[in-house]
Write an enzyme that holds these catalytic residues in place. Sequence first.
Site, PDB file in Angstrom:
ATOM      1  N   ARG A 121       0.767  -1.307   0.011  1.00 13.52           N
ATOM      2  CA  ARG A 121       0.042   0.004  -0.024  1.00 13.52           C
ATOM      3  C   ARG A 121       0.774   1.183   0.066  1.00 13.52           C
ATOM      4  O   ARG A 121       0.388   2.419  -0.211  1.00 13.52           O
ATOM      5  CB  ARG A 121      -0.873   0.257   1.253  1.00 13.52           C
ATOM      6  N   GLN A 127       3.217   2.229  -7.612  1.00  8.84           N
ATOM      7  CA  GLN A 127       3.140   1.565  -8.983  1.00  8.84           C
ATOM      8  C   GLN A 127       4.038   2.195  -9.595  1.00  8.84           C
ATOM      9  O   GLN A 127       4.967   1.496 -10.371  1.00  8.84           O
ATOM     10  CB  GLN A 127       1.910   1.215  -9.511  1.00  8.84           C
ATOM     11  N   ASP A 169       5.064  -8.988  -6.799  1.00  9.52           N
ATOM     12  CA  ASP A 169       5.599  -7.813  -6.514  1.00  9.52           C
ATOM     13  C   ASP A 169       5.958  -7.670  -5.124  1.00  9.52           C
ATOM     14  O   ASP A 169       6.435  -6.502  -4.829  1.00  9.52           O
ATOM     15  CB  ASP A 169       4.710  -6.659  -6.867  1.00  9.52           C
ATOM     16  N   HIS A 221      14.711  -7.859  -8.440  1.00 11.39           N
ATOM     17  CA  HIS A 221      13.589  -7.658  -7.468  1.00 11.39           C
ATOM     18  C   HIS A 221      12.843  -9.017  -7.212  1.00 11.39           C
ATOM     19  O   HIS A 221      12.158  -9.459  -6.524  1.00 11.39           O
ATOM     20  CB  HIS A 221      12.524  -6.612  -7.757  1.00 11.39           C
ATOM     21  N   ASP A 226       0.404  -9.932 -15.718  1.00  7.52           N
ATOM     22  CA  ASP A 226       1.262  -8.651 -15.124  1.00  7.52           C
ATOM     23  C   ASP A 226       1.142  -7.663 -16.016  1.00  7.52           C
ATOM     24  O   ASP A 226       0.759  -6.186 -15.630  1.00  7.52           O
ATOM     25  CB  ASP A 226       2.624  -9.286 -14.816  1.00  7.52           C
ATOM     26  N   LYS A 227       1.367  -7.848 -17.069  1.00  5.72           N
ATOM     27  CA  LYS A 227       1.404  -6.601 -18.227  1.00  5.72           C
ATOM     28  C   LYS A 227      -0.041  -5.922 -18.416  1.00  5.72           C
ATOM     29  O   LYS A 227      -0.137  -4.674 -18.801  1.00  5.72           O
ATOM     30  CB  LYS A 227       2.216  -7.069 -19.501  1.00  5.72           C
TER      31      LYS A 227
END
Length: 570
Positions: free
Chosen positions: A51, A55, A113, A137, A224-225
């Site tokens: 949160r 993005q 993510d 990541h 995701d895309k």
Amino acid sequence: MDQNQAQHDTGVNAEKESTKGKIFNDPIHGTIEMHPACISIIDTPQFQRLRHIKQLDTCYLVYPGASHNRFEHSIGVSYLAGKLLRSIRQHQPNEPITDRDILCVEIAGLCHDLGRGPFSYVFEKMFMKEKRANYKHRNTAKKMFEYMLSADDFALKKKIQEDIASCNTPEFTHFDEKDFIFITEMIDQPKDIVRQPWPHKGRDESKSYMYEIVANKRNGIDVDKWDYLARDSYMLGVKTNFDYNRCFATARVLVSNGLNGDDETGDNESREGSNASQRGEVLPIVPRKQICYREKEAQGLYDMFYTKMVLTRQAYQHKTHTVIRTMILDVLKKADESIKFNGKRISETVDDPEAFTQLTDDIILLILYPPTGFVMRSPYQTEWADEHGVVARVEEIRAEERIKKDLQEAKKVMTDILKRKLYKFVGQTQIKRGKVDEKDFKEQLLTIMTQHRNEPVEVDLFHCYFMNLHYGENSKDPLRKIRFYGKADINHAISLEKNQVSFVLPATFAEQIIRIYSKVPDTDPRFKQIGQAFTKWCRDNNCPEPKYSYEQSRDEVNQQDQVLYERPQE
């Protein structure tokens, strides 16, 4: 107000209880019902930190509406992952897709993510790149997921098993250990699944296509895309043409090699880190199942890649946004030693899930408004003998003073960002992707400036920013690794050439833009000297002359030739 508009007005955080889990009203996808196991994951501190991770990192400082977070994006990816697998099961009932598979893919989409750091792109591609060249990541996301499952005596893992059992789904009462492995493999950095041997343990080769739903290394088409293109364009207010719903309608699982149509050689890609790769061997391609699309959707997939490039040019890499990113990078570098999380520097938190859980975009508030009594201590604690005690304390004081100075400088840069006192944009040019090395470019520019001024030039006088624009496959046609099927034979995978789709398509699919930013104001004489050196570099390397942030007359351009091509007399 129609139903879709009503959904857009409710917001993702409006949650309602359902009989199985919770219902989220998402501004992009409408009503999303989440499995109880997903809700248990959402309620963890590791997921809730999303949160507080934007993005689009600092894009909201340019596009005020772009203030959405990784939290809602992750929920959207989870929803689309489950929807895609259910759609395939509906259209191909003979394909062995179970409820167990669907939940695994949904959880992977939800957790993909978890490894995002503060200011996502800045942290991963800029800050950590200087600390660890091979940082990814997704590796951190894998560590975070494994930590979540094992924390507090495996409390979350037990809760997930209870949630699955409570749903009373026939023949699916709990997760096996290989299901958790499967989720972890989907979250982790994607592996090469087009060659032998099969690299995964969670699922065998018969379900190879499931590894390409959340993150598709083969051709870049993944949920995701689909979510971030839809969500980002909506929040940015940028109109786009791509509609992912058509992909759901035509997605079909077929056996294909998925590369260039040659079952034996492919295009010389080999798995990273494999023994064969280290020996320089090219492993044979093995035909495996992958998700294919109707041939009439080829133009729509081109639109998808083009949409990403448009968003990159207009928003992700907006020239003001990139300079703010550069300044945020300076902030993180200055604060790296000063601020600790669980005793770890900012750059070290990626190895400590507990520390990483505390690291969010809110670090800027800690820099701007440190709590009362917040004292930076030197990381160089010493245990010298008494006779060396005075010397040791002096060194420690010096280290603490340096750390304090770094934090003050970080605070100043952050304050400048908020007050719009940004580094100045000098100019930009575009080149073919991969033609210029970033490090070599900066050295060449410094050499030109040093020759002109006949004295050393400060390395930190300017910043170079390399911006890559492409369709997903660098300079190659993105359709070369996508497989289609025709109306006449829906069970046979085929490849398409560019001219089979349209003659009105790019001749090249990538370019690289070089931008120069000055850390001195445009009133400083060195500002134009940077621009003049940039012009000379472009001419020497047969690149288009830069587009500058200030007006240049033809006389000024000619004067640059004279000044820069003739070294001043000593």
